[in-house]
Design an enzyme around this catalytic site. Sequence first.
Site, mmCIF file in Angstrom:
data_model
loop_
_atom_site.group_PDB
_atom_site.id
_atom_site.type_symbol
_atom_site.label_atom_id
_atom_site.label_comp_id
_atom_site.label_asym_id
_atom_site.label_seq_id
_atom_site.Cartn_x
_atom_site.Cartn_y
_atom_site.Cartn_z
ATOM 1 N N GLU A 26 -2.208 5.893 11.787
ATOM 2 C CA GLU A 26 -0.778 5.782 12.058
ATOM 3 C C GLU A 26 -0.036 7.085 11.757
ATOM 4 O OE1 GLU A 26 0.050 1.053 11.549
ATOM 5 O OE2 GLU A 26 0.177 2.249 9.718
ATOM 6 N N ASP A 69 -4.956 -6.274 11.492
ATOM 7 C CA ASP A 69 -3.864 -5.891 10.588
ATOM 8 C C ASP A 69 -3.178 -7.118 9.999
ATOM 9 O OD1 ASP A 69 -1.990 -4.394 9.209
ATOM 10 O OD2 ASP A 69 -0.691 -4.117 10.938
ATOM 11 N N GLU A 107 4.200 -9.993 6.249
ATOM 12 C CA GLU A 107 4.636 -9.219 7.400
ATOM 13 C C GLU A 107 4.513 -10.004 8.705
ATOM 14 O OE1 GLU A 107 3.358 -5.026 9.636
ATOM 15 O OE2 GLU A 107 2.520 -5.562 7.683
#
Length: 692
Positions: free
Chosen positions: A283, A357, A385
């Site tokens: 990332e 993820d 998340e």
Amino acid sequence: MRAGTRIVGALALLLAGAAQAEDGYRLWLTAPLHQAAGTGVAVLRATPTLMLAKNELATRLPAGANVTLATSGDAAVSALRLPFATLGDEGYLVRPVTLAGRPTLLVAGNTDRGTLYGALALLRHLATGGTMANATLTSTPKVKLRVLNHWDNLDETVERGYAGDSLWDWWTLPDRIDPRYTDYARANASIGINGTVLNNVNAKADSLTPRYIAKAAALADVFRPWGIKVYLSARFSAPIELGGLKTADPRDPAVAAWWKAKADEIYRAIPDFGGFLVKANSEGQPGPRDYGATHADGANMLAAAVKPHGGIVMWRAFVYADTDPSDRAKQAYTEFKPLDGTFADNVLVQVKNGAIDFQPREPFHPLFGAMPKTPLMMEFQITKEYLGFATHLAYLGPLFQETLASKTGRGAETVATVVDGSSEGHRLTGMAGVANIGRDRDWSGSTFNQANWYAFGRLAWDPALGAEPIAREWARQTFGTDRRVIDTAVTMMMGSREAVVDYTGALGLAHLMATGHHYGPGPWVDDLKRPEWNPVYYHKADRNGIGFDRTSTGSDAVAQYAPAIAKRLADPRTTPERELLWFHHVAWDRTMPSGRTLWQDLVAHYDRGVAYVADMRRRWDGVRDLVDRERWEKTATYLVVQEREARWWRDASLAYWMSVNGRQLPPGVDAPAHDLAWYKAQTFRYVPGHYD
């Protein structure tokens, strides 16, 4: 001594106010204070940690209790010849003995930390229905490093944080020591957490400057008596940004010398500094691959810098390419599997529970069991998340347990036995949890989110503990002794994560959320720069079917698992139904074990998820008069939000799937409240936890 005195004073003030209202600040540590008179707690050696243990017991044990705190090295205890040999540095035993001719309940370990854990375990035993008479306890942690990863930024925001700003007031540290730092350490010690990474894995080099090292040292001083070490996320390019070097190549002697000097500097300020956590080449973060070096080259260079001080390096395996890979799920295995056996002996490779993820459900990561010569550290996400942020009730104990209990396909080996080192003989072991803690008064954004912090700690201590017993243990300590409240809370919790899976994407679907902030549904998104950022990349729905083909006819990701597992996953008939669409592109009309078609089954899952949330609301309504007003009302309000957003997920998703497959809803099923265009038009700014 000062730390122990400080916490007792803070608790006295806190509990005085708690008589009027309960706001969640006390977490699961709500056992009432008792009068110290009549309670005898003796300490054979007055160390800071043992005095903390004494203070905990002296204020909470029932009148008449007689307890002795000691370590195995104390002469009087050594003479008892008790089984300390198997307890290691952190295990404990609690049992009635006779010392100096007096009967007493001995709480002891080989170290002060072990004795502290024993004292806190005794209080947990009493708070969950045990008595002093049956307090014969012993336990040793199965995992050595039990660490919280705080994704906290230096501007005091928290990436993927849904409980307010960072707990660390970087601006006023090291001068002001917020009492919450002590309360945080106490809560962690109560569940066996022994390490905390203070800053975000998307690290700033500033964290390694003298100014911020001093701030970290101040926190380390608070945490040390509670058995907690501090760690820092290190930015790989720091030698360039801070040191003025032209490269961060780990093979360059000047780079290695810079990191050695930096490590020496940190250890002068924090003698028991734990080491570094590193996110590299992922990332946009810099890393060794920028220079043609391997992850092992980078990790080993840092490991050499901290090794003289007893430090370790936790090197994250969360990587994926900047160009379109055949399958993002294969990236970590492809990069790390060939490096097995090449990492230094003070390096842990930190692997997420699944290969993408932290999705609501993922199969276990294929690296577990595939790198027998390398200690693999589990990384779970406690902050939700992808499971509804702070407002959705989703107890993660079942998710953690599901992963840990997964068999790797190599004999009796499970993910848990890989993580705890028992299957492959590793002594350096670890489990990390991305923290859900912030500056909110209730720490985690809601009462039930606290259970995920608690469950992580308990399972990191012993991965064999069950999600349901942990939920019951937490509920009893959090809400008190009323069986109706405990049973209601546990019933709600145990099905809550599955409900989120149902209304966000069942049967192995994943990564269907909206862009960036990950708030709400976005299965239609297909216009992002990188293909693997788009939900359509993962579900591959078309007129004929849905799902990602990861068999030999597709990406062949199944081949990354052990042969026995790969064979089972290669056939849709033997793939677990909950993972079907993760591994296979399946026709909408395929007959499922229920007798329904895949389409009908998928619709039923969406409806089941929404119905479960509605049932949680009804159950919580039933204990309205049995739970303190503030915590009951906040939970009730969030359940209303969750039901509304579960319906939003359900309706938006079904509207999109129908636009793709051209099918009607089964008879009797409610249509979405709006058309697909309406759902696509929804936009949100300033979503919690999302920072550009």
